[in-house]
Design a protein around this motif. Structure first.
Motif, PDB file in Angstrom:
ATOM      1  N   MET A   1      75.815  38.599  31.073  1.00  0.00           N
ATOM      2  CA  MET A   1      74.534  37.955  31.430  1.00  0.00           C
ATOM      3  C   MET A   1      74.951  36.881  32.294  1.00  0.00           C
ATOM      4  SD  MET A   1      72.179  37.972  28.225  1.00  0.00           S
ATOM      5  CE  MET A   1      73.400  37.319  27.172  1.00  0.00           C
ATOM      6  N   PRO A   2      73.937  36.157  33.376  1.00  0.00           N
ATOM      7  CA  PRO A   2      74.502  35.035  34.209  1.00  0.00           C
ATOM      8  C   PRO A   2      74.706  34.151  33.255  1.00  0.00           C
ATOM      9  CG  PRO A   2      72.652  36.226  35.136  1.00  0.00           C
ATOM     10  CD  PRO A   2      72.886  36.992  33.697  1.00  0.00           C
ATOM     11  N   PRO A 220      61.599  41.010  21.938  1.00  0.00           N
ATOM     12  CA  PRO A 220      60.089  41.664  22.051  1.00  0.00           C
ATOM     13  C   PRO A 220      59.229  40.625  22.667  1.00  0.00           C
ATOM     14  CG  PRO A 220      61.127  42.652  20.453  1.00  0.00           C
ATOM     15  CD  PRO A 220      62.009  41.650  20.554  1.00  0.00           C
ATOM     16  N   LYS A 221      59.220  39.429  21.818  1.00  0.00           N
ATOM     17  CA  LYS A 221      58.161  38.400  22.106  1.00  0.00           C
ATOM     18  C   LYS A 221      58.810  37.604  23.258  1.00  0.00           C
ATOM     19  CE  LYS A 221      55.152  35.647  20.324  1.00  0.00           C
ATOM     20  NZ  LYS A 221      53.799  36.159  19.610  1.00  0.00           N
ATOM     21  N   SER A 222      60.107  37.551  23.797  1.00  0.00           N
ATOM     22  CA  SER A 222      60.528  36.980  25.037  1.00  0.00           C
ATOM     23  C   SER A 222      60.177  37.838  26.235  1.00  0.00           C
ATOM     24  CB  SER A 222      62.062  36.805  24.955  1.00  0.00           C
ATOM     25  OG  SER A 222      62.458  36.425  26.057  1.00  0.00           O
ATOM     26  N   LEU A 223      60.315  39.167  25.967  1.00  0.00           N
ATOM     27  CA  LEU A 223      59.725  39.893  27.293  1.00  0.00           C
ATOM     28  C   LEU A 223      58.167  39.699  27.449  1.00  0.00           C
ATOM     29  CD1 LEU A 223      61.574  43.249  26.878  1.00  0.00           C
ATOM     30  CD2 LEU A 223      61.594  41.719  28.619  1.00  0.00           C
ATOM     31  N   ILE A 252      67.233  40.373  29.281  1.00  0.00           N
ATOM     32  CA  ILE A 252      66.766  40.964  28.366  1.00  0.00           C
ATOM     33  C   ILE A 252      67.353  42.515  28.507  1.00  0.00           C
ATOM     34  CG2 ILE A 252      64.820  41.611  26.721  1.00  0.00           C
ATOM     35  CD1 ILE A 252      65.514  38.720  26.621  1.00  0.00           C
ATOM     36  N   ASN A 253      66.961  42.965  29.551  1.00  0.00           N
ATOM     37  CA  ASN A 253      67.518  44.360  29.701  1.00  0.00           C
ATOM     38  C   ASN A 253      68.878  44.686  29.529  1.00  0.00           C
ATOM     39  OD1 ASN A 253      65.255  44.619  32.685  1.00  0.00           O
ATOM     40  ND2 ASN A 253      64.704  45.241  30.472  1.00  0.00           N
ATOM     41  N   MET A 254      69.795  43.954  29.831  1.00  0.00           N
ATOM     42  CA  MET A 254      71.175  43.962  29.551  1.00  0.00           C
ATOM     43  C   MET A 254      71.503  43.791  28.208  1.00  0.00           C
ATOM     44  SD  MET A 254      73.445  42.327  32.846  1.00  0.00           S
ATOM     45  CE  MET A 254      72.300  40.805  32.987  1.00  0.00           C
ATOM     46  N   LEU A 255      70.912  42.772  27.442  1.00  0.00           N
ATOM     47  CA  LEU A 255      71.241  42.553  25.978  1.00  0.00           C
ATOM     48  C   LEU A 255      70.571  43.988  25.199  1.00  0.00           C
ATOM     49  CD1 LEU A 255      69.596  39.114  25.543  1.00  0.00           C
ATOM     50  CD2 LEU A 255      72.239  39.908  25.219  1.00  0.00           C
ATOM     51  N   LEU A 256      69.468  44.587  25.671  1.00  0.00           N
ATOM     52  CA  LEU A 256      69.236  45.851  25.030  1.00  0.00           C
ATOM     53  C   LEU A 256      69.719  47.203  25.603  1.00  0.00           C
ATOM     54  CD1 LEU A 256      65.154  45.151  25.005  1.00  0.00           C
ATOM     55  CD2 LEU A 256      67.045  44.938  23.167  1.00  0.00           C
ATOM     56  N   GLU A 263      69.273  46.415  36.637  1.00  0.00           N
ATOM     57  CA  GLU A 263      69.586  46.563  38.097  1.00  0.00           C
ATOM     58  C   GLU A 263      68.234  46.447  38.814  1.00  0.00           C
ATOM     59  OE1 GLU A 263      71.971  49.630  41.218  1.00  0.00           O
ATOM     60  OE2 GLU A 263      71.509  50.134  39.094  1.00  0.00           O
ATOM     61  N   SER A 264      67.264  47.247  38.530  1.00  0.00           N
ATOM     62  CA  SER A 264      65.987  47.127  39.440  1.00  0.00           C
ATOM     63  C   SER A 264      65.465  45.805  39.464  1.00  0.00           C
ATOM     64  CB  SER A 264      64.729  48.029  38.924  1.00  0.00           C
ATOM     65  OG  SER A 264      63.587  47.998  39.429  1.00  0.00           O
ATOM     66  N   ASN A 265      65.345  45.111  38.234  1.00  0.00           N
ATOM     67  CA  ASN A 265      64.662  43.831  38.178  1.00  0.00           C
ATOM     68  C   ASN A 265      65.622  42.727  38.844  1.00  0.00           C
ATOM     69  OD1 ASN A 265      62.448  44.171  36.731  1.00  0.00           O
ATOM     70  ND2 ASN A 265      63.472  44.477  35.064  1.00  0.00           N
TER      71      ASN A 265
END
Length: 595
Positions: A1-2, A220-223, A252-256, A263-265
């Motif tokens: 992650m960055p 989930p709450k974060s997203l 979040i996508n990377m964590l999951l 990549e899309s985001n």
């Protein structure tokens, strides 16, 4: 992650209120009003500053001429309020472009002349300075600035500014792992913002709630909060917040492990960041993409993305900018103290004239008091000057440490690239994993003055493993520590041995046809720690026949030792001597222990 955590810190911009405020909210309307009002008066100054404000996030470069004209007219009119507001807007433009040096300079100039202006204006400057401290991770200073801002805002019953203060304090507490306390502040800010229907702030505040729940690992709450903030930012055409939110969703996508979505985001965030010339968010996007491509096995794309991230990251802010910020802050403090001292001196002179009427004894007492005051003032100024020089020396020492890494980083990246070109993907992947571990360790220690000897030797062992892999296992090494030395408790400057080991490899062993060995011995000598580095390479005489270059790393190390000796009144040095075969370096450091 960055590595860069998004802090959407709400800047406080209190715009002038004009008679035609509804029309002034649209940029085209403001420009038309400027055309129809060429007279250089306070009305034109207000129009110019409001126009520049409306250009802050989309075309900040084009807004500077408006601020410059507002400053020029205000100075001609001797209108301090106009000067102060123009300087604040100038700082805001620089801040939106991540030029924190120029932003702080403008804010400090505004603060210097703000003592006679509206208290809410003074509060806004404390907020904006707090934003810069937060970006530089100087959290104690940021909290101090935000608390002053919140206190002044509540006193002035300014709800909008109170929202900003609550949000920014919440972000700092979240960033310093006081997450529940941070969420409490941010939710209080969101409640006030919704009550006031402040849509511009709501998207940023919601995004920051997403950040807080991410740090709490409630993904989930974060997203949920991130997606709500993204929709609001898109509707408001706020590309900065939208790009940042997309980067956060990608995290979040990377964590999951949802790498396609990540990549899309990230690509969408990159597109927005490039369009708005937001180098910080662009750097975050490239770093995220480098991790995503590595996880998907696209190593060449991962390397290309990482190189772009490095270039952009270094252009946002480096150690030289930090040093300049420190100097400007200290200069401002000294000038303010001098102004206070001068005002006090004038007051004492008036008192002395009044006491002349009272008699000789009162006059004598006043003179004695004056000289005692002057002596104390001089002592304070000398102490401030010494503190200033020490702060600059420490900042320069950080800058020197940061100069030691770039040529090694690019050598390592070139080696990875060579393995990819020869289709040796397994070796490239192994090299990249070891390189990432080394870089992470170096970055973690880059802000430290001292690290345990065990960490230094572990870093150097990892470095020598990388170089051995590059030299096709031509290099071997051994490390010996005197049993009387506790390597976990003994401290050394970070990366202090790296330039000598690098010289042994590049100028000694790499030029040798057979295998070569580096031996590191560590022992105590009274109150000193002695680290010897020996190699059985071709030696200095043979190496200098084929090269006229001097080691930049050795020069930097000598300067580092000189600064350490100056700051701590110590005697650190190194000695290079020739062996029958190879070279020996003896590095002598003060014996520093943690406890």
């Amino acid at each position: 992650m960055p590595s860069r955590t998004f802090l959407c810190l709400c800047l406080c911009f209190l715009l002038f209120v004009l008679s035609s405020s509804a029309q002034n909210s649209v940029l085209d309307s403001l420009r038309n009003e400027l055309k129809t009002h060429p007279k250089k008066d306070t009305i034109r100054v207000k129009l110019l500053i409001n126009t520049a404000w409306n250009m802050t996030y989309d075309t900040p470069n084009e807004a500077f001429p408006y601020v410059a004209e507002a400053l020029d007219i205000s100075n001609q009119l001797d209108w301090k309020k106009g000067v102060g507001f123009a300087l604040r807007q100038e700082g805001t433009l620089y801040y939106s472009m991540a030029n924190y040096v120029k932003a702080m300079e403008s804010y400090l100039k505004a603060l210097k002349i703000s003592q006679t202006l509206d208290p809410v204006f003074i509060a806004s400057l404390h907020n904006n300075l707090g934003n810069i401290y937060a970006e530089l991770k100087q959290y104690d200073k940021a909290i101090s600035s935000y608390e002053e801002y919140l206190k002044l805002s509540k006193k002035a019953t300014s709800t909008i500014n109170e929202i900003n203060g609550l949000t920014n304090l919440g972000l700092i507490y979240t960033e310093t792992d006081q997450i529940d306390k941070g969420i409490q502040y941010i939710e209080e800010a969101l409640t006030l913002a919704k009550a006031e229907n402040v849509d511009f702030y709501i998207s940023s505040i919601i995004n920051n709630l997403g950040l807080a729940y991410k740090r709490k690992k409630d993904y989930p709450k974060s997203l949920e909060y991130y997606n709500e903030a993204r929709v609001l930012a898109h509707d408001q055409q706020n590309s900065h917040v939208e790009a940042a939110t997309l980067n956060n969703i990608a995290d979040i996508n990377m964590l999951l492990k949802e790498y396609d979505a990540a990549e899309s985001n990230s690509l969408e965030a990159l597109k927005l960041a490039e369009a708005s010339k937001a180098l910080d968010w662009e750097s975050d996007s490239w770093e995220a993409l480098s991790i995503i491509y590595k996880e998907k096995g696209a190593y060449e794309k991962a390397l290309n993305a990482y190189q772009k991230h490095i270039v952009l990251r270094d252009s946002v802010i480096n150690e030289e900018k930090r040093a300049e910020l420190t100097r400007k802050e200290m200069q401002f403090q000294l000038e303010r103290q001098q102004t206070i001292a001068d005002d006090e001196l004038k007051r004492q002179q008036l008192i002395k004239k009044g006491l002349l009427i009272g008699g000789i004894f009162i006059l004598l007492a006043a003179i004695i008091g004056y000289f005692l005051y002057k002596k104390r003032r001089d002592a304070i100024e000398q102490k401030n000057s010494a503190d200033f020089k020490s702060k600059v020396s420490e900042t320069e020492l950080k800058a020197l440490r940061s100069q030691m890494n770039p040529h090694f980083i690019f050598n390592a990246l070139n080696s990875i690239s060579n393995y990819m070109e020869t289709h040796d993907i397994d070796t490239a992947n192994e090299y990249l994993a070891m390189f990432s571990k080394l870089m992470r360790s170096i970055l973690e220690n880059s802000e430290k003055k001292w690290i345990p000897l065990a960490e230094e030797l572990e870093l150097m062992e990892l470095y020598m493993q990388l170089e051995s892999l590059r030299l096709k296992h031509k290099l071997t090494y051994s490390i010996h520590i005197d049993p009387s030395i506790d390597s976990e408790d003994t401290l050394v400057p970070p990366l202090i041995t790296q330039p000598f080991i690098e010289n042994s490899i590049w100028h000694g062993i790499s030029k040798k046809e057979s295998e070569g060995t580096i031996t590191i011995n560590v022992h105590k000598n009274t109150d000193s720690l002695v680290i010897s580095i020996e190699d059985d390479g071709v030696g200095r005489a043979e190496s200098e026949k084929n090269s006229t270059k001097n080691s930049m790393g050795i020069k930097i190390t000598k300067t580092r030792l000189d600064i350490i000796n100056s700051l701590q009144k110590l005697q650190s040095n190194f000695k290079i001597s020739d062996k029958e075969q190879g070279v020996k370096v003896e590095l002598t450091l003060p014996l520093e222990v943690r406890f």
